[in-house]
Design an enzyme around this catalytic site. Sequence first.
Site, mmCIF file in Angstrom:
data_model
loop_
_atom_site.group_PDB
_atom_site.id
_atom_site.type_symbol
_atom_site.label_atom_id
_atom_site.label_comp_id
_atom_site.label_asym_id
_atom_site.label_seq_id
_atom_site.Cartn_x
_atom_site.Cartn_y
_atom_site.Cartn_z
ATOM 1 N N HIS A 262 44.630 37.379 61.296
ATOM 2 C CA HIS A 262 43.216 37.244 61.663
ATOM 3 C C HIS A 262 42.274 37.873 60.630
ATOM 4 O O HIS A 262 41.093 37.530 60.594
ATOM 5 C CB HIS A 262 42.978 37.842 63.058
ATOM 6 C CG HIS A 262 43.730 37.109 64.113
ATOM 7 N ND1 HIS A 262 43.133 36.246 65.005
ATOM 8 C CD2 HIS A 262 45.065 37.063 64.383
ATOM 9 C CE1 HIS A 262 44.071 35.707 65.780
ATOM 10 N NE2 HIS A 262 45.244 36.190 65.423
ATOM 11 N N ASP B 31 43.349 36.589 70.212
ATOM 12 C CA ASP B 31 44.684 36.438 70.810
ATOM 13 C C ASP B 31 44.763 37.046 72.204
ATOM 14 O O ASP B 31 45.840 37.427 72.666
ATOM 15 C CB ASP B 31 45.748 37.104 69.924
ATOM 16 C CG ASP B 31 45.971 36.355 68.619
ATOM 17 O OD1 ASP B 31 45.378 35.284 68.432
ATOM 18 O OD2 ASP B 31 46.753 36.864 67.787
HETATM 19 FE FE FE Z 1 47.243 35.921 65.968
HETATM 20 ZN ZN ZN Z 2 47.128 38.968 67.173
#
Ligand code: FE
Ligand code: ZN
Length: 264
Positions: A67, A137
């Site tokens: 990310h 997430d």
């Molecule tokens: Fe991820």
């Molecule tokens: Zn993650």
Amino acid sequence: MSIHALHLNVRPVRAFSDNYIWLIESTTVPGEVVAVDPGEAEPVVADLKRRNLHLAAILLTHHHPDHIGGVPELQRLEKIPVIGPDDPRIAHRTRTVKDLERCELPDLGLSFEILQVPGHTVSHIALWGHGALFCGDTLFSAGCGRMFEGTPRQMNDSLNRLRDLPPETHVFCGHEYTAANLRFALEVEPGNRAALEYQERVTRLRSQGEPTLPSTLGLESLVNPFLRCDKPIVRAAAEKRAGKKLDQPAEVFGVLRAWKDQFR
Ligand code: FE
Ligand code: ZN
């Protein structure tokens, strides 16, 4: 599914095998965009170049490399604001945002409310604004992130916070996991009509190479077992799996999460 509630232009850039980097267009300055969770720089740079867009800021939901990995390279090209949660593992952050704070980007006509959503990681945040939710997430379509740093109670509370936002909210998740998540959702609730219908749509979209996202919170509340821990049918499935009575939705969540970790 109507998309009238979304007051934002958002487009996915694919990264790695199943990550989405979301590019949000400025509501005031044409051609200016903000990137959410750029795990890789190259696909972002290529996309901006192809469409003649300019990256004005970066928003980060959590510290995982898939990310934030592209941030140093994007910052090397130009010093732009990098906004993310308070976590020393996010080294390139220029601005820190906290729970219930507003993340304002006035020059771009963008404004998001920050929701602290611990569970996947302790410092994970979600950004909510303009009818859109960027949840990294924490929440996936028909599923949720793995619980790396939190307790079941924390993660269940975090998911409930997201679930309680307006149902028309569009959900932009960090990964394309919907098809696999739906297989698990239907293991928990084999008779869930909304999930069965959604599975048909998801299969069609994936066979055409299309993203299944964004979803909406209204749809997620019908198909996502992790948002349905207070439903008797989901609790019954979790109790059967655990072989004991479960009194709290957080316990149901804990059983579902562990079940999903084993599910193939
Ligand atoms: Fe991820
Ligand atoms: Zn993650």
